[in-house]
Design an enzyme around this catalytic site. Structure first.
Site, short mmCIF file in Angstrom:
data_model
loop_
_atom_site.label_atom_id
_atom_site.label_comp_id
_atom_site.label_asym_id
_atom_site.label_seq_id
_atom_site.Cartn_x
_atom_site.Cartn_y
_atom_site.Cartn_z
CB ALA A 190 -11.81 -4.42 0.86
CD GLU A 244 -9.20 -7.35 -3.96
OE1 GLU A 244 -9.06 -7.79 -2.79
OE2 GLU A 244 -9.32 -6.13 -4.21
CD GLU A 249 -13.31 -5.48 -5.46
OE1 GLU A 249 -12.17 -6.00 -5.35
OE2 GLU A 249 -13.53 -4.48 -6.16
NE ARG A 301 -4.15 -1.72 0.27
CZ ARG A 301 -5.11 -1.77 -0.62
NH1 ARG A 301 -5.00 -1.11 -1.77
NH2 ARG A 301 -6.19 -2.50 -0.39
CD GLU A 358 -6.38 -5.23 -7.41
OE1 GLU A 358 -7.13 -4.61 -6.61
OE2 GLU A 358 -6.76 -6.23 -8.04
#
Length: 205
Positions: free
Chosen positions: A98, A118, A114, A86, A162
C-alpha cells in the site's frame, strides 16, 4: 416492604438527522495547524447537516491505494503480503502492499506503482475491489483496494526508509492469521476477508 431509591433520569432530546442527503455542511472557519510531508491538520468550525455546530480537528490526507495481489495458478489462491517494521505500532506487521497517492496521480496508476516499488511484482489484470475511509472520525483519508492478478516478478525499488520482506501465502493461512491476531492491520483484514467472501459466494472466476 423494601425501600427503593427513586432515580431521576435526565431527559435528553434526540439528535436530529437531515431528511435529505443533499444537505451539506457549512464551514464557518478553518485554520491550518500542521503542514507536514505526508498529511496536514486543520481545525475547522462547522455547522453539520444535523444542525450541530462543532469544532473538528481533521487530518487531511491525499488518499491511499492498497494492492490485493493474488497468485491463482494453483488449487488455492496465494496472497502477497509484506512484513515491515511500523514505528507507530512498535512492531513488525504483516500487510498488503500500500501507499499514498501522489499529487495529480490516478489511484490505479498509484496502485501499480506501489506494487512494483515495494515488491517488484507486476500484474496483468486489475480491478477495484473495496473503497472505504480508514478512520473518518478525524481523518479524511480514503483507501481503495485493488485486486491484482496475473503476477510476474521483477526487481523491487523500495524507498530508502523502507525495509520490506515479501511472501506469497495461501489464502486460508492468511485468514487464520487474521482470526488468531497475527495480522492486525485494518486494510489487510478488509481486503483478505473480502477475497475470502468472494470465493465463498462462488464469484471467483
Amino acid at each position: 416492604m423494601p425501600l427503593t431509591k427513586r432515580v431521576n433520569k435526565k431527559k435528553t432530546s434526540p439528535k436530529t438527522f437531515p431528511k435529505k442527503s443533499g444537505q451539506t455542511v457549512q464551514v464557518l472557519s478553518s485554520k491550518l495547524t500542521y503542514d507536514g510531508k505526508v498529511f496536514k491538520v486543520t481545525c475547522d468550525r462547522v455547522k453539520e447537516p444535523s444542525g450541530i455546530t462543532a469544532t473538528r480537528d481533521i487530518v487531511r490526507h491525499s488518499g491511499s491505494v492498497v494492492v490485493l495481489a493474488v497468485d491463482d495458478d494453483g488449487p488455492e489462491p496465494r496472497v502477497l503480503l509484506e512484513r515491515q517494521y511500523r514505528y507507530a505500532a512498535r512492531d513488525y506487521l504483516w500487510e498488503l502492499p500500500a501507499g499514498r497517492i501522489d499529487p495529480g496521480e490516478e489511484p490505479l496508476a498509484g496502485a501499480k506503482r506501489e506494487l512494483i516499488e515495494e515488491t517488484g511484482y507486476r500484474a496483468k489484470k486489475w480491478k477495484r475491489a473495496v473503497f472505504f475511509y480508514s478512520s473518518p472520525g478525524f481523518l479524511d483519508e480514503t483507501m481503495a483496494i485493488y485486486l491484482a492478478r496475473g503476477l510476474t516478478l521483477g526487481a523491487a525499488t523500495p524507498e530508502e526508509d523502507e525495509a520490506i520482506e515479501c511472501e506469497l501465502l495461501p489464502l486460508s493461512q492468511v485468514v487464520d492469521w487474521i482470526f488468531s491476531g497475527k495480522i492486525r492491520d485494518g486494510k489487510t483484514i478488509a481486503g483478505v476477508l473480502w477475497l475470502a467472501e468472494v470465493r465463498r459466494r462462488g464469484q471467483w472466476t
